[in-house]
Design an enzyme around this catalytic site. Structure first.
Site, mmCIF file in Angstrom:
data_model
loop_
_atom_site.group_PDB
_atom_site.id
_atom_site.type_symbol
_atom_site.label_atom_id
_atom_site.label_comp_id
_atom_site.label_asym_id
_atom_site.label_seq_id
_atom_site.Cartn_x
_atom_site.Cartn_y
_atom_site.Cartn_z
ATOM 1 N N SER A 1 64.537 33.455 -11.798
ATOM 2 C CA SER A 1 64.460 34.100 -10.481
ATOM 3 C C SER A 1 64.259 35.601 -10.618
ATOM 4 O O SER A 1 64.850 36.247 -11.484
ATOM 5 C CB SER A 1 65.730 33.828 -9.688
ATOM 6 O OG SER A 1 65.796 32.484 -9.284
ATOM 7 N N GLY A 2 63.437 36.148 -9.739
ATOM 8 C CA GLY A 2 63.165 37.580 -9.756
ATOM 9 C C GLY A 2 62.103 37.993 -10.742
ATOM 10 O O GLY A 2 61.624 39.134 -10.722
ATOM 11 N N ARG B 1 0.824 -1.209 0.000
ATOM 12 C CA ARG B 1 0.000 0.000 0.000
ATOM 13 C C ARG B 1 0.863 1.266 0.000
ATOM 14 O O ARG B 1 0.629 2.175 -0.789
ATOM 15 C CB ARG B 1 -0.937 -0.012 1.211
ATOM 16 C CG ARG B 1 -1.805 1.262 1.336
ATOM 17 C CD ARG B 1 -2.857 1.093 2.423
ATOM 18 N NE ARG B 1 -3.527 2.347 2.712
ATOM 19 C CZ ARG B 1 -4.514 2.883 1.985
ATOM 20 N NH1 ARG B 1 -4.928 2.258 0.882
ATOM 21 N NH2 ARG B 1 -5.078 4.021 2.340
ATOM 22 N N ASP C 1 62.607 38.064 0.020
ATOM 23 C CA ASP C 1 63.411 37.914 -1.197
ATOM 24 C C ASP C 1 62.868 38.832 -2.290
ATOM 25 O O ASP C 1 62.376 38.396 -3.329
ATOM 26 C CB ASP C 1 63.384 36.450 -1.641
ATOM 27 C CG ASP C 1 64.407 36.156 -2.736
ATOM 28 O OD1 ASP C 1 65.316 36.988 -2.946
ATOM 29 O OD2 ASP C 1 64.275 35.110 -3.390
ATOM 30 N N HIS D 1 67.920 37.778 -3.887
ATOM 31 C CA HIS D 1 69.036 36.850 -4.095
ATOM 32 C C HIS D 1 69.673 37.013 -5.473
ATOM 33 O O HIS D 1 70.765 36.500 -5.718
ATOM 34 C CB HIS D 1 68.592 35.395 -3.857
ATOM 35 C CG HIS D 1 67.804 34.784 -4.982
ATOM 36 N ND1 HIS D 1 66.435 34.697 -4.988
ATOM 37 C CD2 HIS D 1 68.213 34.204 -6.140
ATOM 38 C CE1 HIS D 1 66.026 34.094 -6.079
ATOM 39 N NE2 HIS D 1 67.086 33.780 -6.804
ATOM 40 N N ASP E 1 24.643 36.919 -30.852
ATOM 41 C CA ASP E 1 24.177 37.999 -29.977
ATOM 42 C C ASP E 1 24.872 39.302 -30.368
ATOM 43 O O ASP E 1 25.657 39.356 -31.306
ATOM 44 C CB ASP E 1 24.448 37.643 -28.515
ATOM 45 C CG ASP E 1 23.441 38.302 -27.566
ATOM 46 O OD1 ASP E 1 23.001 39.417 -27.862
ATOM 47 O OD2 ASP E 1 23.101 37.694 -26.531
#
Length: 806
Positions: A755-756, A172, A660, A617, A431
């Protein structure tokens, strides 16, 4: 009926008094849905429209649409779960939260989801029907119980939760398997926990996600709208075993929260794939060997490697046996290995071959092969093929292949000629301009941060130009800047040629000179009083068209803007070491730091015509500024181009606290050209979001990957310090004044000679210098991302040095 109606009106009144009625709705801008038998009303506000939805008698109102300029309200029986969603300008969709939830709170008496099968997978009988079972509960007997269709409900407040009559004559009724809403408890690892616990397991109060005190971090709620980082509530935005938060204790950066597990089983997951799609989070195959051939360690074992990725901590991630899985959102499936010398490694999972789901592979295009890519569009931009990926309001574009957070049908397979690569702005449907779906769940789509090409821009750029930082449009010029909110020109015609109606001629309009006295609503000129992202508009004199946008051209932009290159970069994201050869002069702030004998040894970033930022550095060779020179405007390391400029270093300033980072003052200002343009500096103490896409450039070591002697670029994600400091990565070495970026599986990185140099991240069409290349453990090694000095922490020092040394 009359009494119940009076009670409903009273409840509606109390709701309006005690809180905003819109709190019960989810808003999505730019979305439109079609529903059966919609009802149209004329209202002046969203709140009035919500009241119409609450009071709707013709059907159960699940959502409404509100168009501001038309002042039109549409109530609907449907929501985005029951019908199709479309893009449409100047309209917002509001959906009742209760009808979007597929989970229950408590016993689920107010559950209004669409589950229609029992826990034994038997279809439910419709509540209004009388076969095969005559119901005690029906829409007629319990009109307020939500007894629609055959959805699971709890009209009798059963403590076991929602149920339904079944279509099986022998049964049921039966209960439904509705998971608990993750508000008081969590399923899986708490990724969807939405509750209000704001205290850690040791009793420390959580820091608000929007705050950067006492702990700065990369989980900005505005950049992670899908993570629901509200107030200081515990959340799990990064794949931890359970929700956590940053704490208000200065000595403890973050800690887990004590969230109980839900009593109901977690939502049933699909069967999973046997091959790789995207990052393979749904991979459920049986590969158990890594890319190097190492056998995987069982997820439930703690030997030879101790770890927290256990089936108990990640119960919904399929951590069976020792099969390769992706429980924490990595780039692809992986596993811990049985080798004591290799903690973990990615697995080689075959890609799915279905073209509709395979991940996109974009070939690297080298400069000599590259077509001209403009940062502007012609016509409506149908043929725009640039790489802009942010909207006019600065929202990030969603990848066209992705269905999250916006589901849609504008995919590369359905629009094969539209070049729907990555998340680049495009115009696949013709669009008015290029657009994209956004990663903000509340904004379905927006036009992109692009302007129409002028005649001059369609020609080849000039070799040099004069800097002009203060160039703006004249107050009454017939051109606009941005969205044209300050446009005060005299165009009085819409884009389709309709005549504009005078702003003061119709009292029913909410935008009049009286209601908006500072919006320049003179006569019938096009204006933008509501800050519409698509630009100025006006009410029309056409009875069939309430309003329409005007075609106001963009004002010419200043010739020199920081962070905006005149040559659009490739933006090679993934595979410097393993990177791509840059398009010449597409990173015009990159400098080469050299000895007086012209030997390149470090990089740096031009931040103003006479100042360069590099790493401390890099200056260990000599304390004498005369030992160094700076070369700008080059692509080839040999610096043979006519665009090259050379400057000597007049003064050096090393960051006094030991970071650094160093400033170099040049002996004379550089000439701003198409090949030499400064990068933008970030706002003080701003944090880059976790997994934000950023780029590093340099002439450093390439490890045999090609491109020696020319500038290379690579893109990779920022890694939040909380993640980067895990034992398997950099194990607590990264300070709060530094940031990590890189691919966890290695393959791309900055290296010796870089680096840098700059780590730049794009924001609203400009590149912002967020990091200075500092250090790393090897080059492009797995689990060892690069570390960069966090520039935003040192803005006061940079500004002070530059002002004191004019």
């Amino acid at each position: 009926m009359g009494a119940s109606k009076d009670i409903f009106v009273l409840l509606l009144f109390l709701c309006s008094v005690q809180g905003d009625i819109l709190d019960n709705y989810v808003r999505t801008d730019g979305a439109w849905i079609l529903g059966q038998k919609p009802q149209f009303y004329r209202t002046l506000s969203r709140q009035e429209c919500a009241e119409k939805c609450e009071a709707e008698t013709k059907f159960i109102c699940r959502s409404f649409l509100f168009a501001t300029k038309e002042q039109q309200c549409v109530t609907l029986a449907d929501n985005s779960k029951t019908t199709v969603m479309f893009r449409k300008s100047d309209v917002a969709l509001f959906e009742k939260r209760i009808y979007l939830l597929e989970c229950r709170t408590g016993n689920g008496e107010d559950y209004r989801g669409t589950e229609s099968k029992t826990q034994n997978n038997i279809p439910c009988q419709k509540w209004a029907e009388r076969s095969p079972h005559i119901p005690n509960y029906s829409p007629d007997t319990h009109p307020n119980a939500g007894l629609e269709e055959n959805y699971c409900r709890n009209p009798d407040n059963d403590e076991k939760g929602p149920w339904c009559y079944t279509t099986d004559r022998g049964t049921r009724f039966d209960y439904c398997n509705i998971p608990e809403c993750e508000e008081t408890c969590m399923h899986c690892s708490g990724e969807n926990y939405q509750g209000k616990i704001s205290e850690t397991e040791s009793g420390i109060e959580c820091q608000a996600w929007a705050s950067q005190e006492p702990h700065s971090h990369g989980y900005d709620p505005l950049k992670f709208p899908e993570k629901n980082l509200k107030k200081n509530y515990c959340r799990n935005p990064d794949g931890e075993p359970r929700p956590w938060c940053f704490t208000t204790s200065v000595i403890k950066r973050w800690e887990y929260c004590n969230i109980p597990r839900c009593s109901t089983p977690p939502p049933t997951a699909g069967p999973g794939r046997q091959c790789l799609v995207d990052n393979g989070e749904d991979y459920r195959g049986t590969v158990a060997v890594t890319v190097s051939g190492a056998v995987c360690q069982s997820w439930s074992a703690q030997e030879p490697h101790k770890h927290s990725r256990t089936p108990e901590n990640y119960p919904c991630k399929g951590l069976d046996e020792n099969y390769c899985r992706n429980p924490d959102g990595e780039t692809s499936p992986w596993c811990y290995t049985t080798s004591p010398n290799k903690r973990w490694e990615y697995c080689n999972i075959p890609k799915c071959l279905d073209s509709a789901v395979t991940t996109e592979i974009v070939p690297v295009v080298f400069p000599e092969q590259a077509a001209t890519v403009e940062d502007c569009y012609q016509g409506t931009g149908v043929n725009y093929r640039g790489t802009m990926s942010s909207t006019i309001t600065g929202k990030k574009c969603q990848a066209w292949r992705s269905m999250s957070p916006q589901r849609h049908n504008k995919t590369p397979s359905t629009f094969p000629q539209a070049d729907l690569r990555s998340n680049y702005c495009r115009n696949p449907d013709g669009d008015k301009a290029p657009w994209c779906y956004t990663t903000d769940p509340s904004t379905r789509w927006e036009f992109c941060n692009l302007h129409k090409c002028t005649d001059q821009e369609q020609q080849q750029p000039q070799t040099t130009m004069t800097p002009n930082l203060g160039m703006t449009s004249l107050p009454n010029a017939d051109c606009k800047t941005g969205n044209g909110k300050d446009y005060r020109g005299k165009i009085a015609q819409t884009a389709s040629g309709k005549t504009c109606q005078e702003w003061s001629s119709q009292s029913l309009h909410i935008f009049t000179p009286r209601t908006h006295p500072n919006s320049g609503l003179e006569r019938n000129y096009c204006r933008n009083p509501d800050g519409d992202i698509n630009g100025p508009w006006c009410y029309t004199t056409d009875p069939l068209k309430t309003w329409e946008y005007c075609d106001i051209p963009n004002c010419p932009s200043p010739e020199y803007e920081c962070g905006k290159a005149k040559f659009d970069p490739h933006r090679c994201f993934g595979r410097i070491v393993g990177g791509c050869v840059s398009k010449p002069h597409s990173w015009p702030w990159q400098i080469s730091l050299r000895t007086r004998f012209n030997l390149h040894f470090c990089g740096g970033t031009l931040i103003s015509p006479q100042w360069v930022l590099t790493a401390t550095h890099c200056l260990e060779r000599s304390r004498n500024p005369a030992a160094y020179k700076v070369v700008l405007g080059l692509h080839k390391e040999r610096a043979t181009e006519v665009s090259v400029q050379n400057r000597n270093v007049e003064k050096m300033f090393k960051e006094p606290s030991g970071a650094d980072m160093a400033l170099l003052k040049l002996d004379s200002p550089v000439e701003i050209t198409n090949q030499v343009i400064p990068a933008c500096l970030p706002l003080v103490n701003t944090m880059v979001a976790d997994r934000a896409e950023c780029y590093v450039t340099g002439w450093g070591e390439t490890k045999g990957t090609g491109g020696d002697g020319v500038l290379k670029e690579t893109g990779f994600p920022v890694i939040e310090n909380k993640v980067c400091n895990r034992p398997e990565f950099l194990n607590g070495r990264v300070r709060t004044t530094e940031l990590c970026a890189g691919n966890i599986d290695g393959g791309t990185d900055s290296c010796q000679g870089d680096s840098g140099g700059p780590l730049v991240c794009e924001e609203q069409g400009k590149y912002i210098l967020q990091g200075v290349t500092s250090w790393g453990l090897g080059c492009a090694q797995p689990m060892k991302p690069g570390v960069y000095v966090r520039v935003s922490r040192y803005i006061p020092w940079i500004e002070r040095i530059m002002s004191e040394n004019p």
